[in-house]
Design a protein around this motif. Structure first.
Motif, PDB file in Angstrom:
ATOM      1  N   LYS A 240       0.839  -1.192   0.000  1.00 39.87           N
ATOM      2  CA  LYS A 240       0.000   0.000   0.000  1.00 39.87           C
ATOM      3  C   LYS A 240       0.878   1.247   0.000  1.00 39.87           C
ATOM      4  N   ARG A 241       0.414   2.268  -0.710  1.00 36.62           N
ATOM      5  CA  ARG A 241       1.177   3.518  -0.742  1.00 36.62           C
ATOM      6  C   ARG A 241       1.127   4.219   0.614  1.00 36.62           C
ATOM      7  N   LEU A 242       2.181   4.991   0.871  1.00 41.16           N
ATOM      8  CA  LEU A 242       2.289   5.755   2.107  1.00 41.16           C
ATOM      9  C   LEU A 242       2.409   7.235   1.792  1.00 41.16           C
ATOM     10  N   ILE A 243       1.863   8.053   2.671  1.00 39.43           N
ATOM     11  CA  ILE A 243       2.110   9.494   2.653  1.00 39.43           C
ATOM     12  C   ILE A 243       3.037   9.790   3.820  1.00 39.43           C
ATOM     13  N   ILE A 244       4.224  10.289   3.526  1.00 38.90           N
ATOM     14  CA  ILE A 244       5.209  10.531   4.584  1.00 38.90           C
ATOM     15  C   ILE A 244       5.640  11.993   4.589  1.00 38.90           C
ATOM     16  N   GLU A 245       6.029  12.456   5.739  1.00 36.51           N
ATOM     17  CA  GLU A 245       6.724  13.735   5.873  1.00 36.51           C
ATOM     18  C   GLU A 245       8.165  13.395   6.222  1.00 36.51           C
ATOM     19  N   HIS A 246       9.075  13.761   5.311  1.00 31.35           N
ATOM     20  CA  HIS A 246      10.475  13.353   5.430  1.00 31.35           C
ATOM     21  C   HIS A 246      11.346  14.578   5.673  1.00 31.35           C
ATOM     22  N   HIS A 247      12.209  14.469   6.689  1.00 32.71           N
ATOM     23  CA  HIS A 247      13.121  15.565   7.017  1.00 32.71           C
ATOM     24  C   HIS A 247      14.497  15.286   6.430  1.00 32.71           C
ATOM     25  N   ASN A 248      14.934  16.166   5.542  1.00 33.52           N
ATOM     26  CA  ASN A 248      16.256  16.052   4.942  1.00 33.52           C
ATOM     27  C   ASN A 248      17.265  16.758   5.835  1.00 33.52           C
ATOM     28  N   LYS A 249      18.180  15.977   6.414  1.00 35.71           N
ATOM     29  CA  LYS A 249      19.132  16.555   7.368  1.00 35.71           C
ATOM     30  C   LYS A 249      20.150  17.460   6.685  1.00 35.71           C
ATOM     31  N   PHE A 250      20.499  17.166   5.433  1.00 35.94           N
ATOM     32  CA  PHE A 250      21.489  17.984   4.741  1.00 35.94           C
ATOM     33  C   PHE A 250      20.929  19.389   4.448  1.00 35.94           C
ATOM     34  N   ARG A 251      19.687  19.444   4.005  1.00 34.42           N
ATOM     35  CA  ARG A 251      19.074  20.742   3.691  1.00 34.42           C
ATOM     36  C   ARG A 251      18.256  21.300   4.847  1.00 34.42           C
ATOM     37  N   ASN A 252      18.079  20.468   5.907  1.00 35.22           N
ATOM     38  CA  ASN A 252      17.296  20.867   7.077  1.00 35.22           C
ATOM     39  C   ASN A 252      15.896  21.342   6.677  1.00 35.22           C
ATOM     40  N   GLU A 253      15.232  20.529   5.851  1.00 39.89           N
ATOM     41  CA  GLU A 253      13.880  20.855   5.431  1.00 39.89           C
ATOM     42  C   GLU A 253      13.033  19.588   5.398  1.00 39.89           C
ATOM     43  N   THR A 254      11.725  19.783   5.594  1.00 39.59           N
ATOM     44  CA  THR A 254      10.790  18.663   5.614  1.00 39.59           C
ATOM     45  C   THR A 254       9.866  18.751   4.414  1.00 39.59           C
ATOM     46  N   THR A 255       9.710  17.639   3.692  1.00 42.31           N
ATOM     47  CA  THR A 255       8.841  17.595   2.519  1.00 42.31           C
ATOM     48  C   THR A 255       7.813  16.489   2.682  1.00 42.31           C
ATOM     49  N   ARG A 256       6.661  16.691   2.064  1.00 38.65           N
ATOM     50  CA  ARG A 256       5.583  15.708   2.079  1.00 38.65           C
ATOM     51  C   ARG A 256       5.636  14.917   0.771  1.00 38.65           C
ATOM     52  N   ARG A 257       5.635  13.585   0.874  1.00 37.80           N
ATOM     53  CA  ARG A 257       5.793  12.763  -0.317  1.00 37.80           C
ATOM     54  C   ARG A 257       4.818  11.586  -0.283  1.00 37.80           C
ATOM     55  N   GLU A 258       4.460  11.150  -1.470  1.00 35.47           N
ATOM     56  CA  GLU A 258       3.727   9.898  -1.632  1.00 35.47           C
ATOM     57  C   GLU A 258       4.715   8.870  -2.151  1.00 35.47           C
ATOM     58  N   VAL A 259       4.787   7.722  -1.467  1.00 32.86           N
ATOM     59  CA  VAL A 259       5.769   6.717  -1.853  1.00 32.86           C
ATOM     60  C   VAL A 259       5.107   5.346  -1.961  1.00 32.86           C
ATOM     61  N   SER A 260       5.691   4.503  -2.798  1.00 31.29           N
ATOM     62  CA  SER A 260       5.293   3.099  -2.911  1.00 31.29           C
ATOM     63  C   SER A 260       6.368   2.262  -2.230  1.00 31.29           C
ATOM     64  N   PRO A 261       6.112   1.768  -1.015  1.00 31.85           N
ATOM     65  CA  PRO A 261       7.147   1.012  -0.275  1.00 31.85           C
ATOM     66  C   PRO A 261       7.475  -0.303  -0.955  1.00 31.85           C
ATOM     67  N   GLN A 262       8.765  -0.648  -0.954  1.00 32.86           N
ATOM     68  CA  GLN A 262       9.243  -1.883  -1.568  1.00 32.86           C
ATOM     69  C   GLN A 262       9.867  -2.830  -0.550  1.00 32.86           C
ATOM     70  N   ARG A 263      10.766  -2.298   0.292  1.00 30.65           N
ATOM     71  CA  ARG A 263      11.477  -3.122   1.263  1.00 30.65           C
ATOM     72  C   ARG A 263      11.758  -2.317   2.521  1.00 30.65           C
ATOM     73  N   LEU A 264      11.958  -3.041   3.628  1.00 33.12           N
ATOM     74  CA  LEU A 264      12.403  -2.439   4.880  1.00 33.12           C
ATOM     75  C   LEU A 264      13.755  -3.036   5.211  1.00 33.12           C
ATOM     76  N   ASN A 265      14.766  -2.186   5.394  1.00 30.42           N
ATOM     77  CA  ASN A 265      16.143  -2.636   5.650  1.00 30.42           C
ATOM     78  C   ASN A 265      16.579  -2.260   7.060  1.00 30.42           C
ATOM     79  N   HIS A 266      17.254  -3.191   7.729  1.00 29.01           N
ATOM     80  CA  HIS A 266      17.925  -2.871   8.991  1.00 29.01           C
ATOM     81  C   HIS A 266      19.417  -2.913   8.712  1.00 29.01           C
ATOM     82  N   TYR A 267      20.057  -1.750   8.681  1.00 29.91           N
ATOM     83  CA  TYR A 267      21.452  -1.635   8.256  1.00 29.91           C
ATOM     84  C   TYR A 267      22.231  -0.846   9.291  1.00 29.91           C
ATOM     85  N   GLN A 268      23.271  -1.461   9.843  1.00 31.88           N
ATOM     86  CA  GLN A 268      24.143  -0.826  10.834  1.00 31.88           C
ATOM     87  C   GLN A 268      23.331  -0.143  11.931  1.00 31.88           C
TER      88      GLN A 268
END
Length: 326
Positions: A161-189
């Motif tokens: 199912k598609r998700l609506i997320i609010e994502h904070h970009n640490k490099f630009r220090n800004e938050t954007t609202r996006r619609e995404v189609s999730p594919q995988r969940l990764n646990h990395y380091q």
């Protein structure tokens, strides 16, 4: 009778095997087969019944122990005979990850699993409190995320199912609202990442869960990206960062540092060899310089960048900037 030095879990498996093979087993037969005292057998039997839910009963008419009819099933399972170092680490890590989710919608489902993990890790020779005291897993690089975001992300991934997320970009220090189609969940380091098709950027992106400010699951079906495209876009390069152009870096480590680095896996597709001068050479693919540069800097001054030249210049520039700040 002096008990032989037999692992208790081995005895558990032998008890189960005898009951399955013979249907009814007398106490004397158990003592002879297990070569233990009555007191030890009684403790084993109590543990199997009380802690592992083994449906073992005494049948007076048959003159022995047997499994209660219909009792062997979903609630009874024996722990493994031995845990390897990696399996112990996996079980303890799983326990910590589950506990880190905290109270929430998953709590009723997580608690029985935690109880089961504790039973699996517990033994007469090594009680669980010994694990807690003597084996430490320090998640030093783990970044905190909002537990309530985890469930909708997992649901979106598994139910497509598609998700609506609010994502904070640490490099630009800004938050954007996006619609995404999730594919995988990764646990990395020690951190969680969502691999998804971003309908705003029209490309595959990787989002850290700690950077999500809100998550909303939608009824709309997610765009399904072929596995080959996921691998080519997100998994070919070095580390968690992705990029369009694949390059290879060749690094040379001093003989002393090679004692550590030669045992490490930097990338599944890496190649390595020992040169005539005693240096250890490592070639890894990368599509983004950030994480690779950080790992190279961990080994300064015992590492040289053979190629590409622009990566060597980039790391040199970082070091020069660092000297100014020191």
């Amino acid at each position: 009778m002096a008990d032989k030095l037999m692992d208790r879990t081995e005895r558990f498996y032998r008890i189960e095997q005898l009951l399955v093979e013979r249907q009814v087993v007398s106490q004397s037969d158990f003592l002879r087969e297990l070569e233990v005292s009555k007191a030890t057998f009684k403790r084993d039997l109590e543990y199997l019944r009380d802690r592992l839910n083994a449906p073992i009963i005494w049948d007076r008419d048959a003159g022995g122990y047997r499994f209660e009819k219909g009792g062997v099933g979903s609630k009874f399972s024996l722990p493994g005979l031995w845990f390897s170092a990696s399996e112990i680490h996996a079980l303890l890590t799983m326990q910590q990850l589950l506990q880190s989710l905290g109270p929430g919608l998953l709590t009723p489902h997580i608690e029985p699993l935690l109880v089961r993990l504790r039973l699996l890790l517990d033994s007469e020779q090594v009680p669980l409190d010994t694990f807690d005291k003597r084996i430490r897993i320090q998640r030093l690089k783990a970044r905190s995320y909002e537990p309530e975001h985890f469930l909708p992300v997992v649901t979106g991934v598994l139910q497509k199912k598609r998700l609506i997320i609010e994502h904070h970009n640490k490099f630009r220090n800004e938050t954007t609202r996006r619609e995404v189609s999730p594919q995988r969940l990764n646990h990395y380091q020690e951190n969680w990442y969502l691999d998804a098709w971003c309908h705003v950027r029209n490309e595959l992106r990787r989002f850290a869960l700690d950077a999500l400010r809100s998550v909303q699951i939608t009824p709309q079906a997610a765009l399904d990206i072929p596995e080959a495209e996921l691998l080519a876009t997100l998994d070919t390069g070095y580390g968690i960062f992705s990029g369009a152009q694949l390059e290879w870096a060749e690094l040379a480590f001093s003989g002393e540092r090679a004692r550590w680095v030669s045992k490490e896996i930097w990338h599944p597709a890496q190649t390595s060899w020992e040169a005539d001068d005693g240096t250890y050479h490592l070639k890894v693919p990368f599509t983004d310089k950030r994480e690779l540069s950080m790992d190279i800097l961990r080994h300064v001054p015992e590492v040289s960048i053979i190629s590409p030249a622009w990566l060597r210049d980039h790391v040199r520039e970082i070091l020069q900037k660092a000297l100014v700040r020191l």
